[in-house]
Structures are given as structure tokens and as C-alpha cells.
Design an enzyme around this catalytic site. Sequence first.
Site, short mmCIF file in Angstrom:
data_model
loop_
_atom_site.label_atom_id
_atom_site.label_comp_id
_atom_site.label_asym_id
_atom_site.label_seq_id
_atom_site.Cartn_x
_atom_site.Cartn_y
_atom_site.Cartn_z
N HIS A 88 39.92 16.84 -31.28
CA HIS A 88 40.27 17.49 -30.64
C HIS A 88 41.32 17.56 -29.23
O HIS A 88 40.67 16.44 -28.27
CB HIS A 88 39.62 18.63 -29.91
CG HIS A 88 38.80 19.49 -32.01
ND1 HIS A 88 39.29 20.75 -31.89
CD2 HIS A 88 37.56 18.93 -32.27
CE1 HIS A 88 38.44 20.56 -33.48
NE2 HIS A 88 37.57 19.39 -33.25
N HIS A 122 38.56 24.25 -20.94
CA HIS A 122 39.55 25.38 -20.92
C HIS A 122 40.11 25.12 -19.28
O HIS A 122 41.45 25.55 -18.77
CB HIS A 122 39.67 26.19 -21.56
CG HIS A 122 39.02 25.58 -22.98
ND1 HIS A 122 38.55 26.05 -24.16
CD2 HIS A 122 40.32 24.72 -23.72
CE1 HIS A 122 39.00 25.73 -25.21
NE2 HIS A 122 40.20 24.51 -24.56
N THR A 168 44.45 21.03 -31.87
CA THR A 168 44.62 21.66 -30.44
C THR A 168 44.73 23.48 -30.99
O THR A 168 45.87 23.67 -31.52
CB THR A 168 45.58 21.64 -29.07
OG1 THR A 168 45.04 22.12 -28.05
CG2 THR A 168 46.89 22.03 -29.48
N HIS A 171 36.73 23.24 -40.22
CA HIS A 171 35.40 22.99 -39.82
C HIS A 171 34.46 23.82 -41.55
O HIS A 171 34.39 24.10 -41.15
CB HIS A 171 35.22 23.28 -39.21
CG HIS A 171 35.82 22.29 -38.08
ND1 HIS A 171 37.26 21.70 -37.22
CD2 HIS A 171 35.13 21.45 -36.93
CE1 HIS A 171 37.34 21.66 -36.34
NE2 HIS A 171 36.21 20.76 -36.13
N GLU A 219 28.86 23.17 -40.06
CA GLU A 219 27.56 22.86 -39.08
C GLU A 219 27.20 23.48 -39.02
O GLU A 219 26.39 22.58 -37.99
CB GLU A 219 28.84 22.76 -38.33
CG GLU A 219 30.32 21.85 -37.80
CD GLU A 219 31.45 22.23 -36.30
OE1 GLU A 219 32.23 23.33 -36.81
OE2 GLU A 219 31.55 21.73 -36.13
N ASP A 266 35.35 14.11 -30.48
CA ASP A 266 35.67 14.58 -29.19
C ASP A 266 35.47 13.06 -28.56
O ASP A 266 34.32 13.51 -28.03
CB ASP A 266 34.93 15.68 -28.45
CG ASP A 266 35.11 16.91 -29.31
OD1 ASP A 266 36.47 17.81 -29.09
OD2 ASP A 266 34.18 17.17 -30.84
#
Length: 361
Positions: free
Chosen positions: A14, A64, A96, A223, A226, A302
Site C-alpha cells: 500500500h 492520510h 493505493t 483482502h 483478516e 506496509d
Amino acid sequence: ESWVSVPKVELHAHLNGSIRDSTLLELARTLGEKGTIVFSEVEHVIRKNDRSLKEVFKLFDLIHILTTDHSTLTRITKEVVEDFASENVIYLELRTTPKKNDSIEMTKRSYMDAVIKGLRAITAVDVDFGCHDMESKGSTNLQPINDVNNLSPRKKIYVRLLLSIDRRESTASAMETVKLALEMQELGVVGIDLSGNPVIGEWVTFLPALVFAREQGFRITLHCGEVLNPKEVHAMLDFHPERMGHVCFFNEEHWKRLKTYKIPVEICLTSNIMTETISSVDVHHFADLYKEKHPLVLCTDDSGVFSTSLSKEYSLAASSFGIGKEEMLRLAKSAVEFIFSGEEVKRELREIFDSTMKELR
Ligand code: 5GP
């Protein structure tokens, strides 16, 4: 054993999770001086080392604030790609989430244009991002190829983009992202990702956009698993994405289907352990999947947020699961088959791996 010199393929990174700590701190200091944030509070969060999955998403909200303006996006894209290239990542699929922010006149399109500007700004390495206009570098200059002895003066990296849909988004917003991907196919966008806080949002919200993306020829990675949500995992398997990330909370039926469908899995060891999704590396499902020769690719997720790098992930896998160098190289090479780019790029990447393997013998 250092895995820096080994060529590697990164498929799950990411953009805003891969920023250098030093850059984040610098951005925080600047915004602190402007009074937008309180630097000391932010510094503490950035420097903190282990974070639960919940805390990770809080951190992303903060990141962000620091990064979502056009010039910063350009800067971080450039740095992130340079960092991956410097550890011999030869092919990177960078993902992204295109963001809209009216107060700074940012649209999803202008967000992505800032990212592309970052790719074009790279001079330290040759970048092929699939864009064959006059400005792109590398595409007309194909010879410098990474080699284990670092004899070639310049490194080269292929970069392709995945546009992420955040689970906070509406169907309409997700659809907008897919339409943007269509507009940007010539600029190296090859696929769509679904990510964001897994306890937020419903699969049915994103499904129409993902179906549309697939109809338009995009590859899709999700994803998945999780958090404990067997119904969603079931529905995601029904969708049969081209790849899946994480796959932690799977039951017997899910494992069986994943293996039958042979869906390649993006494995993020450090991320899973740091977020306490998996309790320790020795009980990670990598071991079972690897033993069963299930398609796998080691990834960072990440690298900034989890203080890792792809070389560190290779090192961790090799030492935790007792995998030798040749076998690790085969694992690295196998990732070429799961990339979202076409045959031409795959052929080039296979050649790089083959020559590395020859040199090692
Ligand atoms: P960006 O898309 O803003 O460049 O990168 C950060 C975003 O990626 C986060 O806001 C989040 O939506 C997504 N992301 C990063 N790491 C993870 C992760 O471990 N799990 C999930 N589900 N999403 C993540």
C-alpha cells in the site's frame, strides 16, 4: 543471510503504508509548525512499534492527513518506488486508494495524476510503468538489468498500479474508482484491490464494482479473512478473485476451496504478527500452504508502518521455516506467474530470475 541482492517481486504494498519513517516525521513536523496537528502527539504514534489491527487503521487516518495533497503524493510515490528498487525489487504492483478532497480541489483522478507524476520523477533507477509515451523512462532503454553482483550500474524496476477500494466507500464511489482505472489503463493500472478496515462495510456494497471491473478485463485481489467473518470469506471465494491477501481466519471449508481453486495468496508475515492477526510466525499458515505447494508470494503490506522490507520478509520466511537459498529463489521466481501484467513482462522477469539462478550455481 541477506536477501537484498536477490531479485524479488512485490505484489502487496500500500502506497501510504510504505512511506519512510523519516519522511512521515518530516511531514508531521511541517504540519505541526503550521498548527494543523500537534507534532509531539503524532511523533509518538509514528514511532510506536507494535499496533493492533484497529490501531493500524487509526494510524492510517493520521497518515492520510499528512500525505493527501498532490505534491506530497508525488514525493512519496517517488521515494517508495526508489526504496523498493534499491533492495532489488524488479517488479512492483503498488496499490493505493484514490481519494477525493474538495477543500484542496483533489479528485480521484488528480490524486492518481500526482502518483503518476511521482513515477515520472524518478531518475535514480529506470522505471517501466507500462506507459510508452515520450516522457516515460526505461521503456526505450531496456538493457540494464539487475544482477546479483551489482555489476550493472543502474537498476530497473517495473511498476504497475492497483487501485484500491476502501471498505468505507459506497457502491457509487467504488464504481468511480473502477472507471478511473479504465481511464488509466495506458498508465499502468492493471487491477483492483479491496482493502480498508475489515470490520467496516459489506461485501454486497463492493460486489457490483468488482463485477464491472472484471467485465472490463481487470484482475482483482481481495483482502480476505483478516477478522473472523466466515460468511464474507465464503462469498469472496465464490467470486474467485485472481489473488487474495492475508487469508488468516479461514475454516476447513475455506482452506479446501482456496486450495482447489489454487488462488495465489499474498503472504504478509510481519504485518500479520505485528497486528496480532496471527499469534506467532511458527503457527502462520504459510507453512502449510508452502508444504502443499499452494501458489504464494511473500509481500510487505506496509513496509513503513511495520518497519519491514521485502528482503526482511524473505529473511524471516527462510529462517522461520528452514528454507534454503535455492528454494527461496524458486519461491521468489514463482511470483512472476501471479502478476497482473501480461506475458511480455513475465518473460523478461523469468529471464532475470534464470540468470540469477545460474550465477548462484
Ligand atoms: P493508501 O491506499 O492510502 O495508499 O494506503 C493505505 C490504505 O491501505 C489504508 O487506509 C487501508 O485502507 C489500506 N491498508 C493498508 N494496510 C492494510 C491492511 O493490513 N489491511 C487492510 N484491510 N487494509 C490495509
